[in-house]
Scaffold this motif. Sequence first.
Motif, PDB file in Angstrom:
ATOM      1  N   UNK A 113       0.831  -1.197   0.000  1.00  0.00           N
ATOM      2  CA  UNK A 113       0.000   0.000   0.000  1.00  0.00           C
ATOM      3  C   UNK A 113       0.863   1.244   0.000  1.00  0.00           C
ATOM      4  N   UNK A 114       0.514   2.226  -0.839  1.00  0.00           N
ATOM      5  CA  UNK A 114       1.325   3.425  -0.965  1.00  0.00           C
ATOM      6  C   UNK A 114       2.469   3.276  -1.952  1.00  0.00           C
ATOM      7  N   UNK A 115       2.587   2.081  -2.556  1.00  0.00           N
ATOM      8  CA  UNK A 115       3.653   1.830  -3.520  1.00  0.00           C
ATOM      9  C   UNK A 115       3.344   2.421  -4.883  1.00  0.00           C
ATOM     10  N   UNK A 116       4.334   2.358  -5.772  1.00  0.00           N
ATOM     11  CA  UNK A 116       4.187   2.924  -7.112  1.00  0.00           C
ATOM     12  C   UNK A 116       4.591   1.889  -8.157  1.00  0.00           C
ATOM     13  N   UNK A 117       3.803   1.811  -9.209  1.00  0.00           N
ATOM     14  CA  UNK A 117       4.118   0.988 -10.367  1.00  0.00           C
ATOM     15  C   UNK A 117       4.427   1.916 -11.528  1.00  0.00           C
ATOM     16  N   UNK A 118       5.575   1.729 -12.154  1.00  0.00           N
ATOM     17  CA  UNK A 118       5.993   2.600 -13.266  1.00  0.00           C
ATOM     18  C   UNK A 118       6.030   1.791 -14.561  1.00  0.00           C
ATOM     19  N   UNK A 119       5.428   2.364 -15.596  1.00  0.00           N
ATOM     20  CA  UNK A 119       5.453   1.779 -16.936  1.00  0.00           C
ATOM     21  C   UNK A 119       6.229   2.735 -17.829  1.00  0.00           C
ATOM     22  N   UNK A 120       7.359   2.273 -18.354  1.00  0.00           N
ATOM     23  CA  UNK A 120       8.238   3.116 -19.161  1.00  0.00           C
ATOM     24  C   UNK A 120       8.390   2.511 -20.545  1.00  0.00           C
ATOM     25  N   UNK A 145       7.790  -1.680 -13.607  1.00  0.00           N
ATOM     26  CA  UNK A 145       8.501  -1.794 -12.333  1.00  0.00           C
ATOM     27  C   UNK A 145       7.547  -1.669 -11.157  1.00  0.00           C
ATOM     28  N   UNK A 146       7.869  -2.391 -10.080  1.00  0.00           N
ATOM     29  CA  UNK A 146       7.083  -2.270  -8.856  1.00  0.00           C
ATOM     30  C   UNK A 146       8.024  -2.152  -7.664  1.00  0.00           C
ATOM     31  N   UNK A 147       7.460  -1.880  -6.520  1.00  0.00           N
ATOM     32  CA  UNK A 147       8.230  -1.752  -5.270  1.00  0.00           C
ATOM     33  C   UNK A 147       7.823  -2.868  -4.308  1.00  0.00           C
ATOM     34  N   UNK A 148       7.574  -4.041  -4.873  1.00  0.00           N
ATOM     35  CA  UNK A 148       7.033  -5.147  -4.097  1.00  0.00           C
ATOM     36  C   UNK A 148       8.073  -5.993  -3.396  1.00  0.00           C
ATOM     37  N   UNK A 149       7.716  -7.271  -3.202  1.00  0.00           N
ATOM     38  CA  UNK A 149       8.532  -8.163  -2.371  1.00  0.00           C
ATOM     39  C   UNK A 149       9.774  -8.678  -3.100  1.00  0.00           C
ATOM     40  N   UNK A 150       9.827  -8.521  -4.419  1.00  0.00           N
ATOM     41  CA  UNK A 150      10.987  -8.975  -5.175  1.00  0.00           C
ATOM     42  C   UNK A 150      11.011 -10.486  -5.372  1.00  0.00           C
ATOM     43  N   UNK A 151      11.998 -10.944  -6.148  1.00  0.00           N
ATOM     44  CA  UNK A 151      12.137 -12.361  -6.495  1.00  0.00           C
ATOM     45  C   UNK A 151      13.551 -12.802  -6.147  1.00  0.00           C
ATOM     46  N   UNK A 152      13.717 -13.926  -5.450  1.00  0.00           N
ATOM     47  CA  UNK A 152      15.074 -14.418  -5.155  1.00  0.00           C
ATOM     48  C   UNK A 152      15.859 -14.677  -6.437  1.00  0.00           C
ATOM     49  N   UNK A 153      17.164 -14.415  -6.397  1.00  0.00           N
ATOM     50  CA  UNK A 153      18.006 -14.547  -7.591  1.00  0.00           C
ATOM     51  C   UNK A 153      17.956 -15.946  -8.183  1.00  0.00           C
ATOM     52  N   UNK A 154      17.870 -16.980  -7.322  1.00  0.00           N
ATOM     53  CA  UNK A 154      17.883 -18.348  -7.837  1.00  0.00           C
ATOM     54  C   UNK A 154      16.549 -18.773  -8.437  1.00  0.00           C
TER      55      UNK A 154
END
Length: 343
Positions: free
Chosen positions: A250-257, A270-279
């Motif tokens: 909540x309060x995050x931003x999604x950017x479409x470029x 792009x999002x400011x979410x939980x991310x994805x582990x590298x593996x």
Amino acid sequence: REARLKVGEGVMGQVASTATPMYVADTYACEGFIFFDKAVRSLMVVPLLVKDRVIGTLSVDHAIPNAFTEDDERLLTIAAAQAAIAIENARLVQGLRERAEALAKAYEELKELDRMKDELIQNVSHELRTPLTFVKGYVELLLAGDMGPLNEEQMKSLRIVANKTNTVTRLVGDIVLLQQIEQEQLDLVPVSLVSIARRAIAGSQATAVRQGVQIELEAPPDLPPALGDEGRLEQVFDNLLGNAIKFSPGGGEVRVILEETEDAILVQVSDQGIGIPADKLERIFDRFYQVDGSSTRRFGGTGLGLAIVKRIVEAHGGRVWVTSREGEGSTFYFTIPKAGTRA
């Protein structure tokens, strides 16, 4: 005439065993000489060597004794080296040919299994559609009160059934969509990715507002058209935006470029979410793949959205990839060729 000797037996067997040339100047004077032809009086044998490994022997013989010299041995050794290389290369080529044939056969078998699997999934999905439609319809009638009054507990239970029915319906729809993307021909025409992005963002606004997420679009005013199927590309934006909103706080931003490259239009979501582990990044576009079962339970989803994105983008001749850091968000990229760049 065929003759067999054990390693170490006879002159040839000894050469094979010791990897050392042997010259019998007079076979009649050689005690224990094994004759295959009494006419042979002189015999010279050298090993066939490949990387210090004996793969056979090469011999010459003559009907008179003392027929060969040291020069003959050197010449025969040179010939043996060339013959050994030729034999080993032939073995390697044959081995590669056999492995290639085995791989080709295995590949065809895998293709057939994959086709059968897809056909099974498609058939099951189509068979599920009709009963799901009936279930959904009757649940909606019950919730609307068209089939009599319901108490609060009954309403609550029916809402759960309705939500689960919608989830299965979406899953079936995604499976069918994947099959359609594989089989159908895309309607490729010059399209404005900016217009498609704006429509997708407008369609996602209600969900974004509920999540407390802001969506921003950045694109140059003179962005050239891409060559694409408008309906399918809108699905790409819908799926990527849906993912970005779902995993944003909540309060995050999604950017479409959107930006122009040499021969394509590059899109970033792009999002400011939980991310994805590298593996996990390499498998993120696989069908039914979920990064984490607990995330699936928390955020929902069928595990097909990104697989659909990949299929559509690659069918356009583009590519799709992702960068991410856990706890900081993810950026999905895809390219679509510009109109006029395809032959």
